[in-house]
Write an enzyme that holds these catalytic residues in place. Structure first.
Site, PDB file in Angstrom:
ATOM      1  N   ARG A 285      11.004  -0.755   2.931  1.00  0.00           N
ATOM      2  CA  ARG A 285      11.614  -1.095   1.640  1.00  0.00           C
ATOM      3  C   ARG A 285      12.609  -0.032   1.189  1.00  0.00           C
ATOM      4  O   ARG A 285      13.559  -0.335   0.467  1.00  0.00           O
ATOM      5  CB  ARG A 285      10.535  -1.367   0.599  1.00  0.00           C
ATOM      6  CG  ARG A 285       9.787  -2.686   0.888  1.00  0.00           C
ATOM      7  CD  ARG A 285       8.449  -2.781   0.199  1.00  0.00           C
ATOM      8  NE  ARG A 285       7.564  -1.678   0.510  1.00  0.00           N
ATOM      9  CZ  ARG A 285       6.805  -1.606   1.611  1.00  0.00           C
ATOM     10  NH1 ARG A 285       6.810  -2.575   2.480  1.00  0.00           N
ATOM     11  NH2 ARG A 285       6.050  -0.555   1.829  1.00  0.00           N
TER      12      ARG A 285
ATOM     13  N   GLU B  70      -2.324   7.948   2.878  1.00  0.00           N
ATOM     14  CA  GLU B  70      -3.613   7.716   2.226  1.00  0.00           C
ATOM     15  C   GLU B  70      -4.582   6.910   3.072  1.00  0.00           C
ATOM     16  O   GLU B  70      -5.777   6.927   2.838  1.00  0.00           O
ATOM     17  CB  GLU B  70      -3.445   7.092   0.844  1.00  0.00           C
ATOM     18  CG  GLU B  70      -2.867   5.693   0.823  1.00  0.00           C
ATOM     19  CD  GLU B  70      -1.354   5.645   0.744  1.00  0.00           C
ATOM     20  OE1 GLU B  70      -0.840   4.621   0.263  1.00  0.00           O
ATOM     21  OE2 GLU B  70      -0.670   6.589   1.180  1.00  0.00           O
TER      22      GLU B  70
END
Length: 175
Positions: free
Chosen positions: A63, A100
């Site tokens: 993105r 993460e």
């Protein structure tokens, strides 16, 4: 950045539970990208903080590519992709990092960044591993990151601290 733009961005985010793996709440900006006015407002806001101190925009896959292309046109400068390993033709520079929910490797083309002032962009700042690795790659390639821009910062993950002041970070919405 105005509170109105933050509210507009917030209203166009879509939460996707358990993506890309269980326990992760993915922030999808696709509805924002599909809204021409909101997308244009985001591009203008990030371009405004970049100023005239940019030769090239580096966008992080995937993105971030979309943001980088629009920003490069807005700023009248070039574009460099920061891609997942194995997606760019050689020669490239690469760097591995933690995120993460695992680890990854990204790469940039060799010889496109030397002496360039770079605006580094991505859609979301989570733990900061991706932006840090991208900024380090740009430095390895001879470029200087003059600013970083993201649409959404997940403040509760404290990714900003992982960046260690590498360059000014501009976020349009902090959650």
């Amino acid at each position: 950045m105005t509170a109105d733009l933050g509210a507009r961005i917030s209203g166009l985010l879509r939460d996707v539970a358990d993506f890309p793996q269980p326990g992760v709440a993915f922030k999808d900006i696709s509805p924002l990208l599909a809204d021409a006015g909101a997308f244009q407002a985001v591009v203008h806001a990030i371009a405004a903080v970049a100023g005239d101190d940019v030769d090239i925009v580096a966008g992080v896959e995937a993105r971030g590519f979309l943001m980088a292309g629009a920003l490069a046109c807005e700023l009248g400068c070039g574009l460099v992709p920061v891609r997942k390993a194995g997606k760019l033709p050689p020669p490239t520079l690469d760097r591995s990092y933690d995120l993460e929910y695992g680890s990854a490797t990204i790469e940039v083309p060799v010889d496109l960044l030397e002496g360039k002032r770079v605006l580094l962009v991505d859609d979301v700042l989570a733990t900061g591993g991706t932006l840090r690795a991208a900024a380090e790659l740009i430095a390895d390639g001879g470029g200087t990151v003059t600013a970083m821009g993201v649409i959404v910062e997940l403040g509760f993950l404290d990714g900003r601290s992982a960046l260690g002041g590498l360059a000014p970070l501009h976020t349009l919405l902090t959650l």
